[in-house]
Scaffold this motif. Structure first.
Motif, PDB file in Angstrom:
ATOM      1  N   HIS A 154       0.798  -1.203  -0.052  1.00 12.80           N
ATOM      2  CA  HIS A 154       0.065  -0.193   0.007  1.00 12.80           C
ATOM      3  C   HIS A 154       0.732   1.161   0.031  1.00 12.80           C
ATOM      4  O   HIS A 154       2.041   1.095   0.342  1.00 12.80           O
ATOM      5  CB  HIS A 154      -1.034  -0.025   1.117  1.00 12.80           C
ATOM      6  N   ASN A 225       4.387   0.576   1.387  1.00 12.78           N
ATOM      7  CA  ASN A 225       4.341  -0.747   2.488  1.00 12.78           C
ATOM      8  C   ASN A 225       4.344  -1.864   1.703  1.00 12.78           C
ATOM      9  O   ASN A 225       3.830  -1.967   0.235  1.00 12.78           O
ATOM     10  CB  ASN A 225       3.087  -0.737   3.056  1.00 12.78           C
ATOM     11  N   GLU A 274       7.632   1.065   4.518  1.00  8.04           N
ATOM     12  CA  GLU A 274       6.917   0.287   5.869  1.00  8.04           C
ATOM     13  C   GLU A 274       7.292  -1.230   5.514  1.00  8.04           C
ATOM     14  O   GLU A 274       6.786  -1.585   4.273  1.00  8.04           O
ATOM     15  CB  GLU A 274       5.637   0.687   6.084  1.00  8.04           C
TER      16      GLU A 274
END
Ligand SMILES: [Fe+2]
Length: 334
Positions: A154, A225, A274
């Protein structure tokens, strides 16, 4: 030609985040960061072009030499040509221009064909149906990544006008609201909404500073991410990021809403990465009854800011004031 009815077809579940394109002068740092620290498979195509793989797709992250140190495009994979036609009809209705990618652009991204439309914060949204897969085995320091129908991972975007970006993804991709987080982060009252376009809890998170209408982040995305298959893989990457001298931003922690365990570190271009493990998925059964909630914190535990100090906070505020003066690239019709 897509009929009036077809453009109202719900394409939720037929879309996933496919790749990101970054312009950077720091290709050597990106190689070290991507391959040696995070543990991705790297292919150096030319001195100006580096690609990373996480799975059998030939390209999941493309770094091209360029001055902006930023994400320039997000690729979105859609199921079939019928879905492309629905998307392009909606894009036309919104008055957005569409251009087709050149053969060279398609080849370097590892797709057969792509359609490019303006996206949030000056990025391009690139729509494609088929990714080129690579025959050569993955050589990487991870056991694997969770991609498939849920896509690459994401992105999180900060915005002066978060509602406009929500409307963009809702009206083009039929994105659905998963939930909200309202929390102060780095001294700023953030409201973050999480949107899903498939079983991944969110493919896009959009953060706005409540009541201020300013954007504290220079780059088009705040973070990207990706999800590893093992906790050991995530924790070993945490150590490698530090050992290779890259900046850690948030320590390991667990998010409230998607329950993902993750850490955040800073890429050579300044936005964050992330690396996460084990978020929930929204199953077809849960999809039927899903009700968005509002959480008052982003993490259950951990995610402690590392190296954040008064200078970081002042820089955020300084950047936000400059960005407010400059204005944000508008998305017409949203
Ligand atoms: Fe995230």
């Amino acid at each position: 030609m897509t009929s009036g009815a077809a453009r109202h077809t719900d394409i939720f579940g037929a879309v996933s985040l496919g790749y990101a394109v970054v312009a950077s002068q720091r290709l050597t740092d990106w190689r070290r960061f991507g391959a040696d620290a995070l543990g991705l498979h790297v292919d150096e195509l030319t001195t100006d072009t580096t690609r990373f793989r996480l799975d059998d797709h030939a390209c999941r992250l493309l770094i091209q030499r360029g001055p902006s140190e930023d994400v320039t495009a997000l690729g979105w994979q859609v199921d079939d040509q019928a879905t492309v036609d629905v998307l392009l009809a909606r894009v036309a209705d919104a008055g957005l221009p569409v251009t087709e990618g050149s053969d060279e652009e398609c080849a370097v991204r590892g797709v057969e064909r792509l359609w490019r439309v303006p996206g949030p914060k000056g990025t391009a949204t690139e729509i494609y149906t088929r990714a080129t897969t690579s025959e050569s085995p993955l050589r990487m320091l991870q056991d694997g990544f969770v991609t498939g129908a849920a896509g690459l991972g994401h992105v999180a975007i900060t915005a002066q006008r978060p509602e406009q970006i929500r409307a963009y993804y809702a009206s083009i991709f039929d994105a659905r609201l998963s939930d909200w987080v309202h929390e102060r982060i780095a001294g700023l009252p953030l409201r973050i909404r999480f949107l899903r376009v498939n079983e991944r809890h969110h493919s896009v998170a959009i953060a706005g500073i409540h009541g201020l209408g300013v954007d504290p982040i220079r780059t088009a995305i705040q973070h990207l991410n990706t999800q590893v298959t093992t906790l050991d893989g995530m924790l070993a990457a945490y150590e490698r990021v530090i050992d290779h001298g890259f900046r850690m931003q948030w320590s390991v922690g667990q998010h409230t809403n998607d329950r993902e365990l993750s850490f955040y570190c800073v890429t050579p271009s300044g936005f964050e990465w992330e690396l996460g493990w084990n978020p929930i998925v929204v199953t077809p059964e849960q999809e039927l009854t899903w009700a968005p909630r509002t959480y008052d914190s982003i993490s259950i535990w951990g995610h402690t800011p590392i190296g954040e100090n008064v200078v970081t906070r002042l820089n955020n505020i300084r950047y936000a004031v400059r960005a407010a003066r400059r204005g944000e690239p508008a998305l017409p019709a949203f």
